[in-house]
Design an enzyme around this catalytic site. Structure first.
Site, PDB file in Angstrom:
ATOM      1  CD  GLU A  96     -19.385  22.963 -17.607  1.00  0.00           C
ATOM      2  OE1 GLU A  96     -19.660  23.860 -16.656  1.00  0.00           O
ATOM      3  OE2 GLU A  96     -18.546  23.200 -18.426  1.00  0.00           O
ATOM      4  CG  HIS A  97     -24.311  20.241 -14.797  1.00  0.00           C
ATOM      5  ND1 HIS A  97     -25.285  20.649 -14.235  1.00  0.00           N
ATOM      6  CD2 HIS A  97     -23.972  21.039 -15.861  1.00  0.00           C
ATOM      7  CE1 HIS A  97     -26.099  21.503 -14.982  1.00  0.00           C
ATOM      8  NE2 HIS A  97     -25.126  21.618 -16.014  1.00  0.00           N
ATOM      9  CG  LEU A 141     -18.077  33.774 -21.196  1.00  0.00           C
ATOM     10  CD1 LEU A 141     -17.494  34.811 -22.082  1.00  0.00           C
ATOM     11  CD2 LEU A 141     -17.270  32.201 -20.983  1.00  0.00           C
ATOM     12  CD  GLU A 174     -25.024  33.604  -9.131  1.00  0.00           C
ATOM     13  OE1 GLU A 174     -23.757  34.505  -8.874  1.00  0.00           O
ATOM     14  OE2 GLU A 174     -25.303  33.469  -9.883  1.00  0.00           O
ATOM     15  CG  ASP A 178     -19.553  30.519 -11.806  1.00  0.00           C
ATOM     16  OD1 ASP A 178     -19.138  29.566 -12.444  1.00  0.00           O
ATOM     17  OD2 ASP A 178     -20.960  30.605 -11.938  1.00  0.00           O
TER      18      ASP A 178
END
Ligand code: ADP
Ligand code: MG
Length: 382
Positions: free
Chosen positions: A33-34, A125, A160, A172
């Site tokens: 994460e990150h 999600l 995005e 993602d």
């Protein structure tokens, strides 16, 4: 809605049948994460929740778009005058992809599009990447663009970043486009190299339960930007291109060079990268039953060092761990969204009850709780 119902809804809306249906999944980030914008490692898998688009090309420059979600009605735009103003609201995702493809020289004229998604929006999600990847996959075929999956990842990311305005990495879109059934995607965010890692939960008698806390903190966007800034500062002070280049062995020296808060941010990234590598190794060696400790350690690091958890996420994780979970962690950007718990399939009902009770006792809103399994990536479905 099943594919036939989606096609019927398209026909009822636009007065002609679609040329095809394309689906792309949301994702759960198993661990990492990150780390993406620090040019590190992530390990997401596509889930059995998808965005599906039905499309028919038109012979003018008009695009008409409708989503089954909400009550916004059909949005009509002229593609030849597409601007950041006309790509607003939810249509920024599909039109952003079309805009990027057109910028790249792909010829896309008018079209009608109906979107139906089963990925919950804003739950961490990646409902947004699911839309982008379904649309990118569709137009790659419809316009015979011949782009590779890795190129489509970058198309979704540009949409995005440049159209929606969210400064996200490639995690993602990579999960949505590169996944195959029963696997996670081990992704090196520096090189975009990826490798499929078997994640056969069912064979191990396990499942992953998502607890969507439904919490969206107002400071989520600011918090994300602040964490990115801390990571950039850490890399600059340590003299590396990205925190990817810092190892656990460097942390002792880093502690003396960084202010305490920046040091904790850096320590999260460095240890999280290592946990991703360890998770891939353990999955390979011993299977998913042995990764629980790594998931839980990841949560502790996000809670204490990166400080992106919140009371609802901590409660979901602690309740899962007290009720048979092998491991649990928040997933996604943080400050709300979802937690995941790796649990024996037989514990699902009990854990669901326990989490609902714990949330009620704490006076928190009712979370959404559902199982997910590793699923295939973006593809044409009809
Ligand atoms: P996440 O990707 O974590 O779900 P985001 O904020 O990145 O959250 O994306 C959510 C946005 O995606 C929504 O605000 C909406 O604009 C769009 N979106 C998601 N699902 C749909 C849908 N079914 N129809 C139209 N737009 C959707
Ligand atoms: Mg998103």
């Amino acid at each position: 809605m099943n594919p036939a119902q989606i096609a019927d809804a398209f026909t009822a809306t636009f007065g002609h049948v679609p040329q095809g249906l394309w689906s792309a999944p949301g994702r759960v980030n198993l661990i990492g994460e990150h780390t993406d914008y620090n040019e590190g490692f992530v390990l997401p898998f596509a889930i059995d929740r998808t965005a599906t688009v039905a499309i028919r090309l038109r012979d003018d420059s008009t695009a008409r778009l409708l989503s089954s979600f909400g009550d916004q009605g059909v949005v009509t735009v002229d593609l030849d005058t597409l601007s950041h103003e006309t790509m607003s609201g939810w249509t920024a995702y599909p039109l952003g992809v079309v805009w990027v493809l057109r910028q790249m020289g792909v010829t896309i004229g008018g079209f009608d599009m109906f979107l139906h998604s089963t990925v919950p929006s804003g739950a961490g999600l990646s409902s947004s990447a699911a839309i982008e990847c379904a649309v990118a996959t569709a137009f790659n075929e419809l316009a015979s663009a011949g782009l590779s999956a890795n190129e489509l990842v970058l198309v979704g990311q540009r949409a995005e970043n440049e159209v929606v305005g969210a400064p996200t990495g490639i995690l993602d879109q990579s999960a949505s486009l590169l996944s195959t059934d029963g696997h996670a995607v081990f992704l090196d965010c520096r090189t975009q190299a990826s490798q499929l890692v078997p994640l056969d939960l069912a064979a191990a008698g396990l499942l992953i339960l998502v607890v969507d806390t439904k919490v969206t903190h107002a400071h989520a966007t600011g918090g994300y930007a602040a964490r990115r800034a801390s990571c950039e500062l850490g890399a600059e002070v340590l003299g590396v291109a990205a925190l990817r280049d810092v190892t656990a062995a460097d942390l002792g020296e880093a502690a003396g060079l960084l202010d305490p808060e920046t040091f904790r941010r850096v320590r999260h990234i460095v240890t999280e990268n290592q946990r991703v590598l360890d998770t891939v190794a353990v999955l390979d060696d011993a299977g998913p039953g042995s990764i629980g400790g790594l998931l839980t350690a990841s949560h502790a690091s996000m809670r204490d060092d990166f400080e992106i958890s919140c009371p609802e996420l901590d409660l979901a994780v602690d309740t899962a761990l007290a009720n048979d979970a092998l491991g649990a962690r928040m997933t996604g950007g943080g400050f709300g969204g979802s937690a995941i718990a790796l649990i024996p399939a037989t514990s699902e009902a009990a854990l669901r009850t326990a989490v609902l009770a714990a949330f009620a006792d704490a006076g928190f809103g009712t979370p959404d709780i559902f199982a997910v399994s590793p699923a295939p990536g973006a593809r044409r479905i009809a």
